[in-house]
Design a protein around this motif. Sequence first.
Motif, PDB file in Angstrom:
ATOM      1  N   PHE A  46     -10.864   8.991  -4.208  1.00 46.08           N
ATOM      2  CA  PHE A  46     -11.824   8.208  -3.434  1.00 46.08           C
ATOM      3  C   PHE A  46     -11.709   6.715  -3.774  1.00 46.08           C
ATOM      4  O   PHE A  46     -11.565   5.869  -2.881  1.00 46.08           O
ATOM      5  CB  PHE A  46     -13.251   8.702  -3.712  1.00 46.08           C
ATOM      6  N   TYR A  47     -11.745   6.396  -5.071  1.00 47.98           N
ATOM      7  CA  TYR A  47     -11.642   4.996  -5.488  1.00 47.98           C
ATOM      8  C   TYR A  47     -10.263   4.425  -5.169  1.00 47.98           C
ATOM      9  O   TYR A  47     -10.142   3.265  -4.797  1.00 47.98           O
ATOM     10  CB  TYR A  47     -11.969   4.836  -6.973  1.00 47.98           C
ATOM     11  N   TRP A  48      -9.237   5.242  -5.312  1.00 45.42           N
ATOM     12  CA  TRP A  48      -7.871   4.796  -5.026  1.00 45.42           C
ATOM     13  C   TRP A  48      -7.757   4.299  -3.589  1.00 45.42           C
ATOM     14  O   TRP A  48      -7.171   3.251  -3.326  1.00 45.42           O
ATOM     15  CB  TRP A  48      -6.879   5.923  -5.279  1.00 45.42           C
ATOM     16  N   ASP A  49      -8.287   5.081  -2.678  1.00 49.33           N
ATOM     17  CA  ASP A  49      -8.191   4.726  -1.260  1.00 49.33           C
ATOM     18  C   ASP A  49      -8.852   3.378  -0.966  1.00 49.33           C
ATOM     19  O   ASP A  49      -8.444   2.678  -0.047  1.00 49.33           O
ATOM     20  CB  ASP A  49      -8.821   5.825  -0.392  1.00 49.33           C
ATOM     21  N   ILE A  50      -9.842   3.009  -1.758  1.00 48.34           N
ATOM     22  CA  ILE A  50     -10.552   1.745  -1.556  1.00 48.34           C
ATOM     23  C   ILE A  50      -9.834   0.582  -2.260  1.00 48.34           C
ATOM     24  O   ILE A  50      -9.520  -0.430  -1.645  1.00 48.34           O
ATOM     25  CB  ILE A  50     -12.008   1.855  -2.070  1.00 48.34           C
ATOM     26  N   ILE A  51      -9.561   0.745  -3.556  1.00 49.45           N
ATOM     27  CA  ILE A  51      -9.067  -0.409  -4.334  1.00 49.45           C
ATOM     28  C   ILE A  51      -7.584  -0.697  -4.136  1.00 49.45           C
ATOM     29  O   ILE A  51      -7.132  -1.788  -4.474  1.00 49.45           O
ATOM     30  CB  ILE A  51      -9.387  -0.274  -5.836  1.00 49.45           C
ATOM     31  N   SER A  52      -6.845   0.252  -3.586  1.00 50.74           N
ATOM     32  CA  SER A  52      -5.411  -0.006  -3.393  1.00 50.74           C
ATOM     33  C   SER A  52      -5.117  -0.738  -2.081  1.00 50.74           C
ATOM     34  O   SER A  52      -3.971  -1.121  -1.832  1.00 50.74           O
ATOM     35  CB  SER A  52      -4.619   1.303  -3.455  1.00 50.74           C
ATOM     36  N   GLN A  53      -6.151  -0.964  -1.276  1.00 49.36           N
ATOM     37  CA  GLN A  53      -5.961  -1.690  -0.021  1.00 49.36           C
ATOM     38  C   GLN A  53      -5.368  -3.065  -0.303  1.00 49.36           C
ATOM     39  O   GLN A  53      -5.736  -3.722  -1.273  1.00 49.36           O
ATOM     40  CB  GLN A  53      -7.296  -1.856   0.722  1.00 49.36           C
ATOM     41  N   GLN A  58      -0.904   0.419  -1.556  1.00 49.91           N
ATOM     42  CA  GLN A  58      -1.673   0.912  -0.418  1.00 49.91           C
ATOM     43  C   GLN A  58      -0.915   2.065   0.241  1.00 49.91           C
ATOM     44  O   GLN A  58       0.266   1.964   0.537  1.00 49.91           O
ATOM     45  CB  GLN A  58      -1.901  -0.196   0.615  1.00 49.91           C
TER      46      GLN A  58
END
Length: 118
Positions: A46-53, A58
């Motif tokens: 969940f956090y990965w999908d947000i912070i890797s933008q 990404q």
Amino acid sequence: MHELSVTENILAICEKHANENGASKVTDIYLTIGQLSSIVDDSVQFYWDIISQNTLCQGARLHFQRLPAKLRCKQCGHEFILKGELTLCPQCESMRIDILSGEEFFVESILIEKEEAL
């Protein structure tokens, strides 16, 4: 909530190594997590999908590998794999147990793409 800081660290590690190796993109990240670790895969994702933008990472796929917990009894020396919750030694029922493995958490490897030189 500690998964956010853990995920930020994963991103920092992957970006560092991707940059050092001339990557144009990180495609896959392989994580190794011990059974006794408190890391929740879904929270990391969940956090990965947000912070890797807007980073080299990404869209990179996270792959989670769980390692079983291996324990050794201090009383009789019996080594065993934990099947569920922490338990007494199945051999002698002692409570004196050492954890040999199962608390690990690390980035095993990353796959990158490089732009071809013209």
